[in-house]
Design a protein around this motif. Structure first.
Motif, PDB file in Angstrom:
ATOM      1  N   VAL A   1       0.855  -1.188   0.000  1.00 30.91           N
ATOM      2  CA  VAL A   1       0.000   0.000   0.000  1.00 30.91           C
ATOM      3  C   VAL A   1       0.891   1.237   0.000  1.00 30.91           C
ATOM      4  CG1 VAL A   1      -1.794   1.282   1.215  1.00 30.91           C
ATOM      5  CG2 VAL A   1      -1.778  -1.229   1.295  1.00 30.91           C
ATOM      6  N   PRO A   2       0.684   2.183  -0.928  1.00 35.00           N
ATOM      7  CA  PRO A   2       1.519   3.379  -0.969  1.00 35.00           C
ATOM      8  C   PRO A   2       1.140   4.389   0.098  1.00 35.00           C
ATOM      9  CG  PRO A   2      -0.161   3.511  -2.665  1.00 35.00           C
ATOM     10  CD  PRO A   2      -0.312   2.149  -2.013  1.00 35.00           C
ATOM     11  N   VAL A   3       2.138   5.103   0.600  1.00 30.58           N
ATOM     12  CA  VAL A   3       1.928   6.256   1.477  1.00 30.58           C
ATOM     13  C   VAL A   3       2.896   7.354   1.026  1.00 30.58           C
ATOM     14  CG1 VAL A   3       1.172   4.887   3.464  1.00 30.58           C
ATOM     15  CG2 VAL A   3       3.588   5.466   3.202  1.00 30.58           C
ATOM     16  N   PRO A   4       2.563   8.615   1.247  1.00 32.80           N
ATOM     17  CA  PRO A   4       3.468   9.687   0.823  1.00 32.80           C
ATOM     18  C   PRO A   4       4.809   9.583   1.539  1.00 32.80           C
ATOM     19  CG  PRO A   4       1.312  10.557   1.422  1.00 32.80           C
ATOM     20  CD  PRO A   4       1.336   9.141   1.864  1.00 32.80           C
ATOM     21  N   LYS A   5       5.869   9.865   0.805  1.00 38.43           N
ATOM     22  CA  LYS A   5       7.198   9.801   1.395  1.00 38.43           C
ATOM     23  C   LYS A   5       7.430  10.947   2.372  1.00 38.43           C
ATOM     24  CE  LYS A   5      10.526   8.359  -1.206  1.00 38.43           C
ATOM     25  NZ  LYS A   5      11.563   8.251  -2.259  1.00 38.43           N
ATOM     26  N   GLN A   6       6.829  12.105   2.126  1.00 38.50           N
ATOM     27  CA  GLN A   6       7.063  13.288   2.961  1.00 38.50           C
ATOM     28  C   GLN A   6       5.724  13.901   3.375  1.00 38.50           C
ATOM     29  OE1 GLN A   6      10.473  15.886   1.780  1.00 38.50           O
ATOM     30  NE2 GLN A   6      10.515  14.654  -0.082  1.00 38.50           N
ATOM     31  N   ILE A   7       5.084  13.303   4.358  1.00 38.25           N
ATOM     32  CA  ILE A   7       3.760  13.764   4.758  1.00 38.25           C
ATOM     33  C   ILE A   7       3.804  15.167   5.355  1.00 38.25           C
ATOM     34  CG2 ILE A   7       3.930  12.618   7.004  1.00 38.25           C
ATOM     35  CD1 ILE A   7       0.753  13.285   4.849  1.00 38.25           C
ATOM     36  N   GLN A   8       4.860  15.523   6.084  1.00 38.89           N
ATOM     37  CA  GLN A   8       4.914  16.862   6.681  1.00 38.89           C
ATOM     38  C   GLN A   8       5.025  17.944   5.606  1.00 38.89           C
ATOM     39  OE1 GLN A   8       4.229  17.503   9.782  1.00 38.89           O
ATOM     40  NE2 GLN A   8       4.131  15.336  10.337  1.00 38.89           N
TER      41      GLN A   8
ATOM     42  N   ASP B   1       6.560  -4.719   6.996  1.00 33.66           N
ATOM     43  CA  ASP B   1       7.762  -4.221   6.330  1.00 33.66           C
ATOM     44  C   ASP B   1       7.404  -2.970   5.532  1.00 33.66           C
ATOM     45  OD1 ASP B   1      10.397  -4.107   5.505  1.00 33.66           O
ATOM     46  OD2 ASP B   1      10.269  -5.804   4.117  1.00 33.66           O
ATOM     47  N   VAL B   2       8.444  -2.249   5.101  1.00 30.48           N
ATOM     48  CA  VAL B   2       8.275  -1.088   4.239  1.00 30.48           C
ATOM     49  C   VAL B   2       9.252  -1.210   3.082  1.00 30.48           C
ATOM     50  CG1 VAL B   2       8.423   1.426   4.032  1.00 30.48           C
ATOM     51  CG2 VAL B   2       7.526   0.396   6.129  1.00 30.48           C
ATOM     52  N   CYS B   3       8.735  -1.107   1.875  1.00 30.08           N
ATOM     53  CA  CYS B   3       9.572  -1.102   0.671  1.00 30.08           C
ATOM     54  C   CYS B   3       9.882   0.344   0.318  1.00 30.08           C
ATOM     55  CB  CYS B   3       8.845  -1.801  -0.476  1.00 30.08           C
ATOM     56  SG  CYS B   3       9.746  -1.772  -2.050  1.00 30.08           S
ATOM     57  N   ARG B   4      11.133   0.722   0.469  1.00 33.17           N
ATOM     58  CA  ARG B   4      11.541   2.092   0.161  1.00 33.17           C
ATOM     59  C   ARG B   4      11.893   2.217  -1.318  1.00 33.17           C
ATOM     60  NH1 ARG B   4      15.420   4.273   4.903  1.00 33.17           N
ATOM     61  NH2 ARG B   4      16.760   2.559   4.253  1.00 33.17           N
ATOM     62  N   THR B   5      11.484   3.318  -1.922  1.00 32.86           N
ATOM     63  CA  THR B   5      11.662   3.513  -3.355  1.00 32.86           C
ATOM     64  C   THR B   5      12.191   4.921  -3.630  1.00 32.86           C
ATOM     65  OG1 THR B   5       9.495   4.499  -3.839  1.00 32.86           O
ATOM     66  CG2 THR B   5       9.595   2.092  -3.650  1.00 32.86           C
ATOM     67  N   GLU B   6      12.499   5.176  -4.894  1.00 31.81           N
ATOM     68  CA  GLU B   6      12.868   6.515  -5.343  1.00 31.81           C
ATOM     69  C   GLU B   6      11.645   7.313  -5.778  1.00 31.81           C
ATOM     70  OE1 GLU B   6      15.911   7.741  -5.047  1.00 31.81           O
ATOM     71  OE2 GLU B   6      16.472   5.824  -4.146  1.00 31.81           O
TER      72      GLU B   6
ATOM     73  N   PRO C   1       7.794   9.153  -5.162  1.00 32.46           N
ATOM     74  CA  PRO C   1       7.318  10.056  -4.087  1.00 32.46           C
ATOM     75  C   PRO C   1       6.502   9.334  -3.023  1.00 32.46           C
ATOM     76  CG  PRO C   1       6.000  10.363  -6.061  1.00 32.46           C
ATOM     77  CD  PRO C   1       7.123   9.440  -6.449  1.00 32.46           C
ATOM     78  N   VAL C   2       6.446   8.000  -3.096  1.00 33.01           N
ATOM     79  CA  VAL C   2       5.751   7.206  -2.085  1.00 33.01           C
ATOM     80  C   VAL C   2       6.661   6.074  -1.624  1.00 33.01           C
ATOM     81  CG1 VAL C   2       3.437   7.688  -2.964  1.00 33.01           C
ATOM     82  CG2 VAL C   2       4.696   5.694  -3.828  1.00 33.01           C
ATOM     83  N   GLN C   3       6.364   5.575  -0.427  1.00 33.30           N
ATOM     84  CA  GLN C   3       6.919   4.318   0.053  1.00 33.30           C
ATOM     85  C   GLN C   3       5.780   3.305   0.065  1.00 33.30           C
ATOM     86  OE1 GLN C   3       9.959   4.871   0.043  1.00 33.30           O
ATOM     87  NE2 GLN C   3      10.791   5.987   1.796  1.00 33.30           N
ATOM     88  N   TYR C   4       6.122   2.017   0.088  1.00 38.76           N
ATOM     89  CA  TYR C   4       5.087   0.989   0.059  1.00 38.76           C
ATOM     90  C   TYR C   4       5.110   0.166   1.348  1.00 38.76           C
ATOM     91  CZ  TYR C   4       4.246   2.025  -4.835  1.00 38.76           C
ATOM     92  OH  TYR C   4       3.910   2.662  -6.005  1.00 38.76           O
ATOM     93  N   TYR C   5       3.979   0.168   2.043  1.00 40.45           N
ATOM     94  CA  TYR C   5       3.829  -0.633   3.256  1.00 40.45           C
ATOM     95  C   TYR C   5       3.453  -2.065   2.853  1.00 40.45           C
ATOM     96  CZ  TYR C   5       3.684   3.564   6.245  1.00 40.45           C
ATOM     97  OH  TYR C   5       3.989   4.719   6.923  1.00 40.45           O
ATOM     98  N   ARG C   6       4.125  -3.030   3.455  1.00 39.84           N
ATOM     99  CA  ARG C   6       3.919  -4.429   3.108  1.00 39.84           C
ATOM    100  C   ARG C   6       3.083  -5.143   4.178  1.00 39.84           C
ATOM    101  NH1 ARG C   6       9.711  -6.381   0.399  1.00 39.84           N
ATOM    102  NH2 ARG C   6       9.160  -5.629  -1.705  1.00 39.84           N
ATOM    103  N   PHE C   7       2.012  -5.766   3.730  1.00 41.76           N
ATOM    104  CA  PHE C   7       1.103  -6.496   4.606  1.00 41.76           C
ATOM    105  C   PHE C   7       1.048  -7.963   4.199  1.00 41.76           C
ATOM    106  CE2 PHE C   7      -0.264  -2.157   4.908  1.00 41.76           C
ATOM    107  CZ  PHE C   7      -0.792  -2.000   6.177  1.00 41.76           C
TER     108      PHE C   7
END
Length: 280
Positions: A209-216, A249-254, A256-262
């Protein structure tokens, strides 16, 4: 990591006052009264501090919790001075908290974090091997400090089963993750998630599931879009938790989002696990 930074248990009153001062500076709100933290430490609680010589630069604060016959350590707050962030101090504080908690007889540590703070999610799941299967809507009500202002205070609760194979063996599932949600960019170059019309994606054995990389930054530049992310991910995460999934887990990418692993909670090797909700 600087070798002159030392991490240790905090019991002296003068050090606890230093914790209070750092708390106020970092969070920008009135700190927990010292008489309360001292009492907690004397009754099953724990404060761990990171020190540069005699200067406190980070801390974790926790107190005893109890639910459904289970005693656990409720890790309420972790903070690192802005000058020393991104140096791995948070992980050192948690590792020392784990070691001391185990000595005290605890087998479970719980805490919460904002589901849109991907850096915290990465530390909690990919580095510490906690799991999240409880999603709490607006956990703390309205908060006006710099980090929380502007959004409902939804939280994931982390369950850190410190004697489980998940933690001791650094277990991660060997699965193929489905990535059903697509992303596009807004006019101001922030990520926007495209929602799905059906729930077929819940049939996968593992989901990203994607989430914003820089929420602030997103909150500052496009607060409406930040709010939409909160509400849309709330819906997704609640469905996942209700269907027996857990964040691992979290899959970090280049991107603008990171992916949360379920993955399915039932396959995670957790010993003596009991479900806890709304504890901190």
């Amino acid at each position: 990591m600087r070798k002159d930074i030392k991490v240790r248990k905090v019991t002296a009153i003068e050090d606890i006052y230093s914790v209070q001062k750092l708390e106020k500076r970092i969070w920008g709100m009135e700190p927990i009264p010292v008489h309360q933290t001292i009492t907690a430490v004397k009754n099953g609680g724990l404060i761990v501090g990171a020190f540069l010589e005699n200067r406190l630069i980070g801390y974790s604060y926790s107190f005893a919790g109890y639910s459904k016959g289970e005693v656990y350590l409720c890790s309420h707050m972790l903070a690192v001075d802005e000058e020393f962030q991104m140096m791995g101090i948070g992980k050192l504080l948690k590792e020392e908290q784990l070691r001391l908690a185990r000595e005290m007889g605890y087998r479970l540590i719980v805490w919460t974090f904002d589901p849109l703070e991907s850096r915290n999610a990465y530390l909690n799941t990919a580095k510490l091997y906690g799991v999240c299967y409880d999603y709490i809507v607006n956990c703390y009500g309205s908060m006006d400090d710099g980090l929380n202002k502007g959004l409902p205070t939804d939280r994931f609760q982390v369950a850190w089963w410190i004697d489980s194979p998940r933690v001791l063996e650094k277990w991660q599932p060997d699965l193929t993750y489905s990535r059903p949600f697509q992303i596009h960019l807004s006019e101001d170059s922030h990520p926007v998630v495209l929602l799905l019309e059906t729930n077929d994606w819940l049939e996968a054995e593992a989901i990203e599931v994607p989430v914003p990389k820089q929420i602030q930054l997103l909150k500052k530049e496009n607060p409406q879009l930040a709010y939409e992310w909160r509400m849309e991910t709330r819906n997704i995460f609640q469905q996942l938790c209700n269907e027996g999934f857990a964040l691992v887990d979290v899959c970090r990418t280049e991107e603008p989002v990171q992916y949360y692993r379920f993955c399915k909670r039932s396959i995670i090797p957790l010993q003596n696990e009991r479900s806890l909700s709304n504890e901190n």
